[in-house]
Motif scaffolding. Structure first.
Motif, mmCIF file in Angstrom:
data_model
loop_
_atom_site.group_PDB
_atom_site.id
_atom_site.type_symbol
_atom_site.label_atom_id
_atom_site.label_comp_id
_atom_site.label_asym_id
_atom_site.label_seq_id
_atom_site.Cartn_x
_atom_site.Cartn_y
_atom_site.Cartn_z
ATOM 1 N N SER A 56 0.845 -1.194 0.000
ATOM 2 C CA SER A 56 0.000 0.000 0.000
ATOM 3 C C SER A 56 0.885 1.250 0.000
ATOM 4 N N GLY A 57 0.259 2.422 -0.184
ATOM 5 C CA GLY A 57 1.032 3.661 -0.205
ATOM 6 C C GLY A 57 1.780 3.908 1.093
ATOM 7 N N LEU B 243 -0.398 10.669 1.151
ATOM 8 C CA LEU B 243 -1.019 9.587 1.913
ATOM 9 C C LEU B 243 -2.360 10.011 2.493
ATOM 10 N N ASP B 244 -3.219 9.036 2.769
ATOM 11 C CA ASP B 244 -4.475 9.304 3.460
ATOM 12 C C ASP B 244 -4.191 9.864 4.851
ATOM 13 N N VAL B 245 -5.150 10.627 5.391
ATOM 14 C CA VAL B 245 -4.940 11.308 6.669
ATOM 15 C C VAL B 245 -4.598 10.320 7.783
ATOM 16 N N SER B 246 -5.305 9.190 7.856
ATOM 17 C CA SER B 246 -5.037 8.209 8.915
ATOM 18 C C SER B 246 -3.639 7.626 8.786
ATOM 19 N N VAL B 247 -3.197 7.419 7.542
ATOM 20 C CA VAL B 247 -1.854 6.882 7.303
ATOM 21 C C VAL B 247 -0.800 7.947 7.590
#
Length: 332
Positions: free
Chosen positions: A157-158, A186-190
């Motif tokens: 994943s990213g 990246l997504d906020v949670s990541v």
């Protein structure tokens, strides 16, 4: 006081813009124009600003990925701009970079083992017989299972790919890491996971970060000091708490006013900047921000402000309206 790890003086990076049938230089793009600052051991210095302000170019110039046009970059008393290719390669093991795009920075034809082995092979800091164990150790250090080293980048994943990018930067045991928009893709949670990983690794390995970002919420979370750039110039630099509590430059004030607030009471008044950022091909005379500044007067058009102390210790701003430190007011 922490020891100075890197000192940058009068750094310039200009790009020639060629045109015509003969490919002659028609104009010069001043991406970084006379920038000076220091980075101290163990700290996170963040660079913020709008797109095109020169923050990423500054980071790349420090590592000589983009060769500076002028200036001096001293890393642990070594003048980096005077090093030949061989000496520069040896010094580069102490200075690494994490790129914005975790997929584009990894060779899709190589397994993670091959990617990390290549870094160890170039610098020869780990004996050949122990390199596979070092790779396994790096994978665990960034929160990945060692068995996944035999996979290819597209199988992750990213967020996992960015962990691999961090592992590659750590492979040669650097002292300074330039994080160039390392979480913006990246997504906020990541993002939160990667930021916490970076902070944990910093404490564990005694790392120093130059963190480049346009996201002030991220910068507030990870920084010790913050440097604000506008159109190739440093307009303000200060400890994080001082800058977020009492920004002194109108541009910094506008940036901070745009941070979303979750509080229902006392909403912040947003400062709306008029106009577009001028072209770095033809930057304004005087203060470069004067074309968008609500406080601008004739002096701002004709006289470039110096980066001067403005009250709190370690707080500097380049603005004619900033309250100058009494000990230095006579020099401006």
């Amino acid at each position: 006081m922490p020891r100075e790890l890197m000192k940058v003086e009068h750094l310039k990076k200009y790009f020639p813009v060629k045109g015509g049938l003969l490919g002659r230089t028609m104009q010069t793009l001043k991406a970084v124009d006379d920038v000076s600052f220091s980075i101290y051991e163990g700290e996170t210095l963040s660079i913020v600003g709008e797109s095109g302000c020169g923050k990423s170019t500054t980071g790349r110039a420090l590592l000589r990925l983009d060769e500076p046009t002028e200036g001096q970059i001293r890393f642990q008393d070594t003048d980096l701009l005077k090093l030949g290719k061989r000496k520069l390669r040896q010094t580069r093991k102490d200075m690494q970079i994490i790129f914005q795009d975790p997929f584009g920075s990894l060779n899709p034809k190589q397994t993670i083992q091959q990617l990390l082995y290549e870094a160890l092979d170039i610098q020869e800091i780990v004996p050949r017989g122990k390199r596979i164990f070092r790779i396994a150790e790096l994978m665990e250090l960034v929160g990945l299972h060692p068995d996944t080293m035999y996979r290819y980048p597209h199988e992750f994943s990213g967020g996992q790919r960015q962990r691999i990018g961090i592992a590659r930067a750590l492979a040669v045991e650097p002292k300074l890491i330039v994080c160039d928009e390392a979480v913006s893709a990246l997504d906020v949670s990541v993002q939160a996971q990667i930021l916490n990983l970076l902070k944990s690794l910093q404490q564990q390995l005694k790392l120093t970060y130059l963190f480049i970002s346009h996201d002030l919420a991220v910068v507030r979370h990870i920084s010790d000091r913050v440097m604000v750039m506008y159109l190739g110039k440093v307009v303000e630099i200060a400890p994080k708490a001082s800058l977020f509590r009492a920004p002194q430059h109108p541009y910094t004030q506008a940036l901070l006013s745009a941070i979303p607030s979750v509080r229902a009471t006392s909403p912040k008044e947003k400062i709306i900047l008029k106009g577009e950022i001028p072209s770095p091909l033809n930057p304004p005379q005087g203060c470069r921000f004067h074309t968008r500044c609500p406080l601008a007067v004739e002096r701002c058009v004709n006289e470039e402000p110096l980066l001067m102390p403005v009250g709190a210790e370690g707080h500097f701003a380049a603005c004619h309206f900033a309250p100058k430190d009494a000990c230095h007011s006579d020099s401006n």
